[in-house]
Enzyme design. Sequence first.
Site, PDB file in Angstrom:
ATOM      1  N   GLU A 284       0.824  -1.214   0.000  1.00  0.00           N
ATOM      2  CA  GLU A 284       0.000   0.000   0.000  1.00  0.00           C
ATOM      3  C   GLU A 284       0.855   1.258   0.000  1.00  0.00           C
ATOM      4  OE1 GLU A 284      -4.394  -0.844   1.955  1.00  0.00           O
ATOM      5  OE2 GLU A 284      -3.000   0.344   3.105  1.00  0.00           O
ATOM      6  N   HIS A 305       8.732 -26.348  -1.954  1.00  0.00           N
ATOM      7  CA  HIS A 305       8.083 -27.466  -2.648  1.00  0.00           C
ATOM      8  C   HIS A 305       6.905 -26.994  -3.490  1.00  0.00           C
ATOM      9  CE1 HIS A 305      10.299 -30.655  -0.373  1.00  0.00           C
ATOM     10  NE2 HIS A 305      10.530 -29.585   0.386  1.00  0.00           N
ATOM     11  N   LYS A 419     -14.134  -0.152  -3.939  1.00  0.00           N
ATOM     12  CA  LYS A 419     -15.217   0.183  -3.008  1.00  0.00           C
ATOM     13  C   LYS A 419     -16.338   0.918  -3.739  1.00  0.00           C
ATOM     14  CE  LYS A 419     -12.238   0.783   1.018  1.00  0.00           C
ATOM     15  NZ  LYS A 419     -11.676   1.751   1.930  1.00  0.00           N
TER      16      LYS A 419
HETATM   17  O1  PA5 Z   1      -3.665   0.930   5.909  1.00  0.00           O
HETATM   18  C1  PA5 Z   1      -4.784   1.359   5.689  1.00  0.00           C
HETATM   19  O2  PA5 Z   1      -5.062   2.564   5.742  1.00  0.00           O
HETATM   20  C2  PA5 Z   1      -5.931   0.414   5.369  1.00  0.00           C
HETATM   21  O3  PA5 Z   1      -5.513  -0.881   5.184  1.00  0.00           O
HETATM   22  C3  PA5 Z   1      -6.946   0.436   6.495  1.00  0.00           C
HETATM   23  O4  PA5 Z   1      -6.320   0.045   7.674  1.00  0.00           O
HETATM   24  C4  PA5 Z   1      -8.123  -0.486   6.196  1.00  0.00           C
HETATM   25  O5  PA5 Z   1      -8.723  -0.129   4.982  1.00  0.00           O
HETATM   26  C5  PA5 Z   1      -9.162  -0.413   7.309  1.00  0.00           C
HETATM   27  O6  PA5 Z   1      -9.591   0.887   7.478  1.00  0.00           O
HETATM   28  P1  PA5 Z   1     -10.323   1.359   8.776  1.00  0.00           P
HETATM   29  O7  PA5 Z   1      -9.410   1.216   9.921  1.00  0.00           O
HETATM   30  O8  PA5 Z   1     -10.695   2.786   8.506  1.00  0.00           O
HETATM   31  O9  PA5 Z   1     -11.529   0.464   8.923  1.00  0.00           O
END
Ligand code: PA5
Length: 445
Positions: A284, A305, A419
């Site tokens: 990310e 493996h 989303k």
């Molecule tokens: O790193 C990030 O920002 C995302 O992976 C969020 O943690 C994830 O989408 C969950 O979001 P939230 O904590 O707002 O539910």
Amino acid sequence: MSVRLIDKYAHEFIEKDALAAMEERLIKADAMLKARSEENDYKGWYDLPLNYDTEELAAIERAAEKIRTESDVLIVIGIGGSYLGARAAIEFLRSRYYNIQKKDTPEIYFVGNSFSGDDLDDVLALCEGKEVSVNVISKSGTTTESSIAFRMVRHMMLKKYTNSEIKERVFVTTDKERGALKAFADREGYNTFVIPDDVGGRFSVLTAVGLLPIAVCGADVRAMLRGAANMRRRIDAEGMKNDAYRYAVLRNLFYEQGKCVEILGSYEPSFRMMNEWWKQLFGESEGKDGKGIFPASVIFSADLHSLGQYIQDGKRVLFETIVKQKQVRKDMFIPSNAVDIDGLGFLSGVKMSSVNDEAMIGTLLAHTAGGVPNLIVEYDKRDEENLGELIYFFFIACAVSGYILGVNPFDQPGVEAYKRNMYALLGKPGYEELKEELLTKIHAL
Ligand code: PA5
């Protein structure tokens, strides 16, 4: 000194000139990491281990103690950064068999990390006849996976407990003041913990997001923070030549040689969820603007493996980072057989850890000979302090690596695309036009 980078197996892939050429970009990356902005720059994690909110920490420990005393099961609801770190830490510190081991701490199940009803149903079934507490974690407070799971879990709780009992059993970790979850928690009078505004999800394991569930398994979360603080001080003391920066530089160097996939590998199955945590952190943070190293992972020797063939002989776009544990918790000796049917008599009396170590070295040599650069990140042992060091090491390396690559390591604009489509297809008000557009697209397929 605990966590360290060993790069001797990669020397043949590192040209001195290329390394020198990186220096200027590293200096810039270091300055960017240390620069502070008036606006929220999502760098709250950077100083956090040095100046943790001690009242919040004490409240986390009290809540963990209450959950341990009153419940057989803790259900943790969250996804992404609100899920992976806690699960990874519990498996690393305790065991991947934690839930079925004999212990005096609650079983801990993670839900809200998919839309699978089957998966959720399995967990709810495991809770039958048991005392349950819930920790719902969402920074935004609006994430669909966790919101749906919270609805389902709350319905199960409403059948089991009175409203005032539920108040004692639900712990909400979310933004200090914003979001639907915060409003709901306040209305219901649930216990709340804060995700600092300037700490993004994937950098949040050392806040209440990770620390509450981790403390419930009986782990010493103060030692984790101490480990992270040790790493921070070491990085400050070692300056530009510190191991986290060196790791960031080397992975960018390999990337520029066309090695666009990094495989994080461990020879300890207890590291499997740490691999998942690491993949989110780097994926990310770096995968944007058409750039980025794709983070993959393996557990060896199991994956030798399955993926071993590709790593040895497939497309040469890979490099590996092996996370090596120096000391085992308990060594086992291979017994001798009266008759040497399997031809392994030469291993009688040999420690399992020696076999694991030699398998690692043999593989390192084979993979580097096959054109795959290998780095090693070594830690001493599976304990809280080492884990805190390791987590902070990867935080720093990730931020610096992202800056060297030329991206903002703290945003994630790409995760909104699915989303929006999903909301439209499910008929969320406000998405009517997009729904039409998507249906036309689907029908034309
Ligand atoms: O790193 C990030 O920002 C995302 O992976 C969020 O943690 C994830 O989408 C969950 O979001 P939230 O904590 O707002 O539910």
